[in-house]
Write a protein that holds these residues in place. Structure first.
Motif, PDB file in Angstrom:
ATOM      1  N   ASP A   1       0.859  -1.182   0.000  1.00  0.00           N
ATOM      2  CA  ASP A   1       0.000   0.000   0.000  1.00  0.00           C
ATOM      3  C   ASP A   1       0.895   1.233   0.000  1.00  0.00           C
ATOM      4  O   ASP A   1       1.614   1.493   0.971  1.00  0.00           O
ATOM      5  CB  ASP A   1      -0.901   0.005   1.236  1.00  0.00           C
TER       6      ASP A   1
ATOM      7  N   ARG B   1      -7.442  -5.454  -4.236  1.00  0.00           N
ATOM      8  CA  ARG B   1      -6.301  -4.960  -3.458  1.00  0.00           C
ATOM      9  C   ARG B   1      -4.981  -5.137  -4.210  1.00  0.00           C
ATOM     10  O   ARG B   1      -4.051  -4.352  -4.030  1.00  0.00           O
ATOM     11  CB  ARG B   1      -6.256  -5.734  -2.132  1.00  0.00           C
TER      12      ARG B   1
ATOM     13  N   THR C   1       2.861  -4.542   3.158  1.00  0.00           N
ATOM     14  CA  THR C   1       1.882  -4.130   4.161  1.00  0.00           C
ATOM     15  C   THR C   1       1.153  -5.346   4.715  1.00  0.00           C
ATOM     16  O   THR C   1       0.808  -5.397   5.892  1.00  0.00           O
ATOM     17  CB  THR C   1       0.851  -3.182   3.519  1.00  0.00           C
TER      18      THR C   1
END
Length: 254
Positions: free
Chosen positions: A170, A227, A185
């Motif tokens: 991220d 994501r 992350t």
């Protein structure tokens, strides 16, 4: 008489070579990605037991994919613990063990050694630094290890599974070592059962978490796709993929 290559043809060949190398790597590891590769980006590396897409900017894989069967988890080969640079990567692109020393992070295996007990070569290749990412020790030896043990338990119950795992970044990641290996992350894992045609996925933060809290980190496959920007199980029938990717099956943890 020396035969010259037309400049346009030379450019075309230059563009084709990486694509041909990618196709070759995927073909050699086709059993590991029967339901499709999550992406064709990155440097594809084929091993005996897995295939990975290596991100040279991060010094870690974007994804590692493998097929695990019940017979394979009952092997007798012992852990080698020989973490080492990948011989297919030059020293400017590949992580080295010194990058991890005194960093506060450990090499976190995306392909766990305990899944590779069926072959000396498979065991050894699970320690190539191209297939690992820097993890907090309490995460790697705790909840991440618990997830990997659960996968082996599910293989015992179900017969075989297809697994894809990798790091998540991220923003601009922190890096370690002279080779600037990126610290994730979080890490994800997507597990697909080809017989029951269902899947479960996890996103686990790269920090120490109570292994008993593993169910808190169950997500849909769609969530992992959003994501990471990857696309899992792309060769599944689209209507089946919609169901598999959007609804985590409740039967995995029973």
């Amino acid at each position: 008489m020396k035969r010259l290559i037309h400049p346009f043809l030379a450019i075309l060949l230059t563009l084709m070579v990486p694509a041909m190398a990618h196709a070759s790597a995927l073909e050699d590891c086709r059993p590991q990605i029967k339901y499709g590769a999550p992406s064709n980006a990155g440097l594809l590396l084929c091993r005996l037991a897995y295939v990975l897409s290596y991100n040279t900017a991060h010094g870690t894989p974007d994804w590692v994919a493998y097929h695990l069967t019940e017979a394979e988890i009952h092997g007798n080969f012992l852990r080698t613990n020989d973490f080492r640079p990948d011989p297919e990567l030059d020293r400017h692109h590949g992580a080295i063990l010194a990058d991890y020393q005194h960093s506060g992070y450990v090499p976190g295996q995306m392909v766990p050694a305990d899944d590779m007990k069926w072959s000396a070569r498979a065991m050894s290749e699970s320690f190539l630094l191209s297939s690992v990412a820097p993890l907090v020790p309490g995460m790697e030896g705790g909840i991440w290890q618990t997830l990997q043990q659960n996968v082996r338990d599910w293989v015992r119950q179900r017969g075989d599974l297809y697994i894809v795992a990798g790091p998540i970044y991220d923003g601009t990641p922190k890096t370690i070592g002279a080779n600037h290996v990126a610290v994730p992350t979080a890490c994800y894992e997507v597990i697909f059962d080809p017989v029951r045609v269902d899947a479960i996925a996890f996103i686990i933060p790269n920090r120490t978490e109570n292994p008993l809290d593993l169910p808190k980190f169950i997500v849909s496959v769609n969530t992992v796709e959003k994501r990471t920007g990857l696309r899992f199980l792309p060769l599944l029938n689209e209507s089946v993929k919609v169901l598999v990717a959007s609804i985590p099956s409740p039967f995995w943890l029973h």
